[in-house]
Design a protein around this motif. Sequence first.
Motif: not given
Length: 226
Positions: A160, A196, A198
């Motif tokens: 993230q 991942d 963000m």
Amino acid sequence: MEKMQEQEEEKATAIATEKERSGKGIKEEQRESKILLEKRGIYIHIPFCKQKCGYCDFHSFAKIENLKAEYVEALCNEITEFAKHLPKEDKKIDTIFFGGGTPSMLEKEEVSNILKTIYHNFNIESDVEITLECNPESITEDKIEGYRKSGVNRISIGIQSLDNEILKIIGRIHDREEVFEKFKIVEKYFDNISVDMMFGLPNQTVEILKNNLEEVVSNLRKKSGN
């Protein structure tokens, strides 16, 4: 008159050629669509989390780890029962994805049992991609080695952000130092790794995201030397 007739013949020939091309195009599209429809994937949802992040809207729960064994048993029973009602042509599987929640909350034996159940009830392609999502705080060498041995061949790590202040704001319980520490463990057993990240987080700028991405790519490349 002869010139007009020639023009009409040329026009008719052009239309016929276009129809032939269109027909071939349609047939090719139909063939490709059929191939896509023949492919099947299995998504396995693991709803357990060590801590529920404030931004997360997925079906997941914290502090219910005592239900893991019961959940895995029920999940394996559901897979078996569901497979009974599928025609043979719908059992050809080329992707399996463990999402959540935090699938890396599962022990290696639990992941192995789920995959054994899937293999027993479905026709798994020899080049199947099996992905398991991990959060840094739940990665251990014992688990990662076990996941690999059970058949998982791709790991997706939920990072993230690499900014410790942003991570605190969004409720993540790992920090940047732990990310790179766990990278080393995952890279010992896996070549196929994704992360991942963000964008649009509180106090995050494009420059912060850009630097984070460059840092992640740089660290993941160290193993391959690219």
